[in-house]
Scaffold this motif. Structure first.
Motif, PDB file in Angstrom:
ATOM      1  N   ARG A   1       0.852  -1.196   0.000  1.00  9.06           N
ATOM      2  CA  ARG A   1       0.000   0.000   0.000  1.00  9.06           C
ATOM      3  C   ARG A   1       0.885   1.242   0.000  1.00  9.06           C
ATOM      4  N   ARG A   2       0.379   2.271  -0.595  1.00  4.60           N
ATOM      5  CA  ARG A   2       1.078   3.555  -0.565  1.00  4.60           C
ATOM      6  C   ARG A   2       0.934   4.183   0.822  1.00  4.60           C
ATOM      7  N   ASP A   3       2.022   4.800   1.254  1.00  5.22           N
ATOM      8  CA  ASP A   3       1.999   5.544   2.508  1.00  5.22           C
ATOM      9  C   ASP A   3       2.894   6.764   2.316  1.00  5.22           C
ATOM     10  N   GLY A   4       2.271   7.864   1.935  1.00  3.78           N
ATOM     11  CA  GLY A   4       3.042   9.051   1.573  1.00  3.78           C
ATOM     12  C   GLY A   4       3.829   8.776   0.304  1.00  3.78           C
ATOM     13  N   SER A   5       5.136   9.007   0.347  1.00  2.47           N
ATOM     14  CA  SER A   5       5.977   8.747  -0.824  1.00  2.47           C
ATOM     15  C   SER A   5       6.581   7.343  -0.791  1.00  2.47           C
ATOM     16  N   ASP A   6       6.202   6.536   0.200  1.00  6.54           N
ATOM     17  CA  ASP A   6       6.737   5.179   0.343  1.00  6.54           C
ATOM     18  C   ASP A   6       5.679   4.135  -0.001  1.00  6.54           C
ATOM     19  N   TRP A   7       6.139   2.893  -0.024  1.00  2.00           N
ATOM     20  CA  TRP A   7       5.271   1.727  -0.117  1.00  2.00           C
ATOM     21  C   TRP A   7       5.526   0.852   1.108  1.00  2.00           C
ATOM     22  N   VAL A   8       4.472   0.245   1.627  1.00  2.00           N
ATOM     23  CA  VAL A   8       4.588  -0.654   2.770  1.00  2.00           C
ATOM     24  C   VAL A   8       4.056  -2.028   2.349  1.00  2.00           C
ATOM     25  N   ILE A   9       4.884  -3.051   2.544  1.00  3.50           N
ATOM     26  CA  ILE A   9       4.577  -4.398   2.058  1.00  3.50           C
ATOM     27  C   ILE A   9       4.373  -5.342   3.230  1.00  3.50           C
ATOM     28  N   ASN A  10       3.316  -6.167   3.134  1.00  7.02           N
ATOM     29  CA  ASN A  10       3.036  -7.194   4.131  1.00  7.02           C
ATOM     30  C   ASN A  10       2.695  -8.502   3.429  1.00  7.02           C
ATOM     31  N   GLY A  11       3.237  -9.591   3.936  1.00 14.16           N
ATOM     32  CA  GLY A  11       2.910 -10.892   3.357  1.00 14.16           C
ATOM     33  C   GLY A  11       4.060 -11.865   3.462  1.00 14.16           C
ATOM     34  N   GLY A  12       3.927 -12.985   2.757  1.00 18.42           N
ATOM     35  CA  GLY A  12       4.957 -14.015   2.805  1.00 18.42           C
ATOM     36  C   GLY A  12       5.103 -14.718   1.476  1.00 18.42           C
ATOM     37  N   LYS A  13       6.302 -15.213   1.228  1.00 17.42           N
ATOM     38  CA  LYS A  13       6.607 -15.976   0.019  1.00 17.42           C
ATOM     39  C   LYS A  13       7.267 -17.285   0.424  1.00 17.42           C
ATOM     40  N   MET A  14       7.073 -18.315  -0.398  1.00 14.55           N
ATOM     41  CA  MET A  14       7.511 -19.665  -0.039  1.00 14.55           C
ATOM     42  C   MET A  14       8.312 -20.290  -1.174  1.00 14.55           C
TER      43      MET A  14
END
Length: 391
Positions: free
Chosen positions: A155-168
Motif C-alpha cells: 500500500r502507498r503511505d506518503g511517498s513510500d510503499w509498505v509491504i506485508n505478506g509471505g513468500k515460499m
C-alpha cells in the motif's frame, strides 16, 4: 570438447555449435567439474552448500550471472550460450543451475526489464559480478500455480510503499541482498526491488528437503516493510511482469534438464560396460541395450528441441507456448532417463557414490517448479485449440 560426452553423441550435436559457443561451454564445464563436482554429493547429503557467497562470486567472475542481459556489467551473450551454461551447471547438479537461473533469469532479468534506472544502477553491476545475490518472490504458501490469488499486499503511505505478506520456496532467499517481490496493490499486481536489510524483512531457510538439497530454499516474511518509491517497478502492472520473468527462467530449465540427463546416461553407459554379470558385461544384454538406446534417443530429441528454441530466442521469435513445449518435454524425459539409469545401476543406483539418485531426486522438483506438468500441458492445449482450460 563435444556438446555431449563423446560416448553419447551419436547424433553429432556438437556440429550445431559455433566456436564461440563451444568456448563458453568449455569454460563453464571446466569450472563446474573442478569447483563443484567434487563436493556437490557431500553438499547434497548434508543439505547445505559450503560458502555459497563465495561460489556466487566465482560464478560472477566466470561471467555467467545475467550473461544473456546487456549493459550494467552483464556479458550480453546469446541465448544459446546461456543454454549451454545451464546444461553444464545442471550436469553437475540442478541446485547449482537453479542458483544461476534465479540470480540471472528471475531477479536480474526482472530488475533489468522492469526496474527504474536507479534500481538497475544500484543492483545489476554488483549482481553480475557476484558481489550481490538476488531472489524472486512470487510463490506463496497457499498460491503456487495460481499467482493471481497472492495475498501479499503493498500500500502507498506518503511517498513510500509498505509491504506485508509471505513468500515460499524461494531459491537464494536467505543469502539474498535484494528480493524481487510481487504484491497486490490498489493498482493491480506490482513488483518491488526490496533490499533484504529493510526492517521487517526476514528469510528462514527451509530444511528437511529430499530434493534440491544443494540449493538454498527459503520462506520470506514481510511485516510492514517500507520501501521508497524508486523501488517499485514503474511501468508493469498485472501478472504479465512475473510471467515474463518465469518464461525467461524456464528457457534455462529446458537446457539444464538435459545436463542432468546427460550425466545419468553417460554414467549408466559406463557402468553397463564395466559391470559384469553371468560372465559378460551388463551392456551386452539386449534389454540393457534397449534401455540405453531409448535413453539416447530421448536425450538427442530433447537437445535438438533445446537448440531449436535457443535459435528462435536469439532471433527474437520465441513464444511462451514454445518454452512450455520445451520445459514439459525435456524435464519429463530427463526424469525418465534418470530413472532408467537407476535401474541399470541396480542397488548402486541409490548410492551417492554415483550421481544418478541425486539427479533423479532433483528432477522431481524441477518437474513441478516454474510451472507444473499440468500447467504447461494446458498452455500447450490453449495454443493448439484457442480454448483456455485453466478454470
Amino acid at each position: 570438447m563435444d556438446l555431449n560426452d563423446a560416448a553419447v553423441d551419436l547424433a553429432g550435436l556438437d556440429e550445431l555449435l559455433n566456436d564461440d559457443e563451444r568456448d563458453v561451454q568449455r569454460a563453464v564445464r571446466t569450472m563446474a567439474q573442478s569447483r563443484i563436482a567434487p563436493y556437490v554429493a557431500d553438499w547434497f547429503e548434508r543439505g547445505t552448500v559450503d560458502d555459497p557467497r563465495g561460489l556466487v562470486r566465482e560464478l560472477g567472475e566466470l561471467g555467467v550471472l545475467g550473461m544473456h542481459l546487456t549493459g550494467y556489467g552483464c556479458a550480453g551473450l546469446s541465448a544459446t550460450e546461456y543454454g549451454l551454461t545451464c546444461l553444464e551447471l545442471e550436469a553437475v547438479d540442478s541446485g547449482i543451475r537453479s542458483l544461476v537461473s534465479v540470480q540471472g533469469s528471475l531477479a536480474m532479468y526482472a530488475l533489468w526489464r522492469f526496474g527504474s534506472e536507479e534500481v538497475k544502477t544500484q543492483w545489476l553491476p554488483a549482481m553480475a559480478a557476484g558481489d550481490a545475490v538476488g531472489c524472486f518472490g512470487l510463490t506463496e504458501p497457499d498460491h503456487g500455480s495460481d499467482p493471481s490469488g497472492m495475498t501479499t499486499r503493498a500500500r502507498r503511505d506518503g511517498s513510500d510503499w509498505v509491504i506485508n505478506g509471505g513468500k515460499m520456496w524461494i531459491t537464494n532467499g536467505s543469502i539474498a541482498d535484494v528480493a524481487v517481490i510481487w504484491a497486490q496493490t490498489d493498482e493491480g499486481i506490482r513488483g518491488f526491488a526490496v533490499p533484504t536489510s529493510t526492517p521487517g524483512f526476514s528469510a528462514v531457510e527451509i530444511r528437511h528437503k529430499l530434493s534440491l538439497r544443494a540449493s538454498i530454499t527459503s520462506e520470506l516474511t514481510m511485516d510492514e516493510v517500507r520501501v521508497p518509491e524508486e523501488c517499485v517497478f514503474p511501468e508493469v502492472r498485472g501478472l504479465g511482469g512475473p510471467l515474463t520473468c518465469l518464461a525467461e527462467a524456464r528457457f534455462g530449465v529446458v537446457w539444464g534438464a538435459m545436463g542432468a540427463a546427460r550425466t545419468c546416461l553417460s554414467t549408466a553407459l559406463r557402468y553397463a560396460v564395466e559391470r559384469s554379470q553371468f560372465g559378460r558385461p551388463v551392456a551386452g544384454f539386449q534389454l540393457t541395450q534397449q534401455k540405453l538406446a531409448d535413453m539416447e534417443l530421448e536425450y538427442v530429441k530433447g537437445m535438438l528441441l533445446a537448440m531449436h528454441l535457443a535459435r528462435r530466442k536469439d532471433a527474437g521469435t520465441l513464444r511462451s507456448a514454445q518454452v512450455s513445449l520445451g520445459k514439459l518435454n525435456n524435464v519429463r524425459e530427463a526424469l525418465e532417463i534418470c530413472r532408467t539409469a537407476r535401474t541399470i545401476l541396480g542397488a548402486n543406483g541409490i548410492s551417492l557414490e554415483y550421481p544418478v539418485i541425486r539427479h533423479m531426486n532433483n528432477l522431481e522438483s524441477v518437474l513441478t517448479y516454474e510451472g507444473t506438468v499440468e500447467m504447461h500441458t494446458l498452455v500447450i492445449g490453449k495454443a493448439l485449440t484457442g480454448i483456455d482450460a485453466f478454470r
